[in-house]
Motif scaffolding. Sequence first.
Motif, PDB file in Angstrom:
ATOM      1  N   LYS A 184       0.834  -1.187   0.000  1.00 29.31           N
ATOM      2  CA  LYS A 184       0.000   0.000   0.000  1.00 29.31           C
ATOM      3  C   LYS A 184       0.875   1.245   0.000  1.00 29.31           C
ATOM      4  O   LYS A 184       1.910   1.266   0.671  1.00 29.31           O
ATOM      5  N   THR A 185       0.464   2.265  -0.738  1.00 25.50           N
ATOM      6  CA  THR A 185       1.169   3.551  -0.729  1.00 25.50           C
ATOM      7  C   THR A 185       0.189   4.644  -0.330  1.00 25.50           C
ATOM      8  O   THR A 185      -1.035   4.513  -0.495  1.00 25.50           O
ATOM      9  N   HIS A 186       0.729   5.760   0.191  1.00 23.88           N
ATOM     10  CA  HIS A 186      -0.127   6.838   0.675  1.00 23.88           C
ATOM     11  C   HIS A 186       0.650   8.142   0.658  1.00 23.88           C
ATOM     12  O   HIS A 186       1.828   8.182   1.031  1.00 23.88           O
ATOM     13  N   ALA A 261      -2.206  -2.301   5.721  1.00 27.68           N
ATOM     14  CA  ALA A 261      -2.659  -2.443   4.338  1.00 27.68           C
ATOM     15  C   ALA A 261      -3.900  -3.324   4.240  1.00 27.68           C
ATOM     16  O   ALA A 261      -4.804  -3.049   3.440  1.00 27.68           O
ATOM     17  N   ASP A 262      -3.980  -4.404   5.042  1.00 29.32           N
ATOM     18  CA  ASP A 262      -5.114  -5.317   5.040  1.00 29.32           C
ATOM     19  C   ASP A 262      -5.109  -6.074   6.363  1.00 29.32           C
ATOM     20  O   ASP A 262      -4.327  -5.768   7.273  1.00 29.32           O
ATOM     21  N   THR A 338      -0.745  -1.983  -4.945  1.00 29.14           N
ATOM     22  CA  THR A 338      -2.131  -2.241  -4.550  1.00 29.14           C
ATOM     23  C   THR A 338      -2.520  -1.324  -3.402  1.00 29.14           C
ATOM     24  O   THR A 338      -1.716  -0.987  -2.537  1.00 29.14           O
ATOM     25  N   GLY A 339      -3.766  -0.920  -3.402  1.00 30.22           N
ATOM     26  CA  GLY A 339      -4.273  -0.082  -2.324  1.00 30.22           C
ATOM     27  C   GLY A 339      -3.639   1.282  -2.248  1.00 30.22           C
ATOM     28  O   GLY A 339      -3.576   1.867  -1.164  1.00 30.22           O
ATOM     29  N   SER A 340      -3.113   1.796  -3.361  1.00 32.84           N
ATOM     30  CA  SER A 340      -2.417   3.081  -3.332  1.00 32.84           C
ATOM     31  C   SER A 340      -3.430   4.208  -3.171  1.00 32.84           C
ATOM     32  O   SER A 340      -4.548   4.157  -3.639  1.00 32.84           O
ATOM     33  N   GLN A 341      -2.997   5.279  -2.458  1.00 31.53           N
ATOM     34  CA  GLN A 341      -3.817   6.461  -2.251  1.00 31.53           C
ATOM     35  C   GLN A 341      -2.960   7.677  -2.497  1.00 31.53           C
ATOM     36  O   GLN A 341      -1.800   7.712  -2.131  1.00 31.53           O
TER      37      GLN A 341
END
Length: 348
Positions: A184-186, A261-262, A338-341
């Motif tokens: 995941k990125t943010h 991330a999850d 995946t799951g990047s914001q």
Amino acid sequence: MVYRYESDEDAFLEYPDPASGPPSGLGAAERPAAGPSPSRFPVPSLPRTNRLALPSMDPTPAPGTHPRQPPRAAVYATTGTAPSRATRGGRGGGGRMWQVVVGGAAVLVLLALCGLGAAALVNERNADPRTTPTEEPAAARPTAPAQQNLDARGTDPVPLTAREVFGGRRLVPGDGQATYQVLKTHSSGSCAVAATGEVAELLVRLGCSQVVRATLRTPDGQHLVTTGLFNLVDRASAEDARDRIRQVLDDREGRFRGMVADEETEAIGTAPARVGWQVRGHYLAYALVARVDSEAIRSGDPTAREILFDMIELHLNQGVLERRATGGTAAQPTEEATGSQEGGSAGD
């Protein structure tokens, strides 16, 4: 009219019959008593249709009469007759000079044409893209990137992006073989979402304007790591944050926050962790390592130290910030994480 012989060719006489000797009526040494002698020019061997017939002359005049004078106007009145001695003499001197001049001019013209042909061939060969690489226009040629001063936000005004710092689903720090999986990125303009307590307050007071972070799974699959960059005003503010964060952590008044991330990565947000940070320019790089099974990591654990070095020194410092300092970007050339914001809230 007087004729002069200027060469053996001019003096050559052609008789109709060599055995008959000179014409009758004239001895070997006898000459007419008066008047000009008959023309001694050789008779052409080929008949000429346009040749004027001259009146017959008797070299021996009759008694009591005067020698017959040949009509002067009829001597060279026809075309195709032998050229005059003046013309023939010109060929011997001035004629040869003209031949040399004309021949030299012809040679010069030929050389000029050869030179033009060779130049045309060279130009055609240079214009052929198969023989000569096409030269790029000066405006299209790549130039060396300009050096970027990272000491202050004023000299490095372009904000970071998650794609620049974490550009793909896999990350290989430095030139090593270890591959980290980006979960995941943010990226956020609120630095407080990446810390708690006094650490979050300190970052806000020092003018932190941005945080870019990601959560990754380590190559051994037994650890999780949250790592990223805080964007401060200048080098002085970043160094101040570095020095004061240590005291806050020792007093347990705050900490860096791991990003979940999850469901399988909840340990990064709750388990005991090892943390490290470093300053370059106006950026503060950090990393937080925890075990997947939520067990505590003992002090001096070599695996945890290696993970912190991979993230802070190899990836963030020598990778992301070094490329930014040389005018480039540090995006990974693979798939999106995946799951990047981008620009959202922490969500953890």
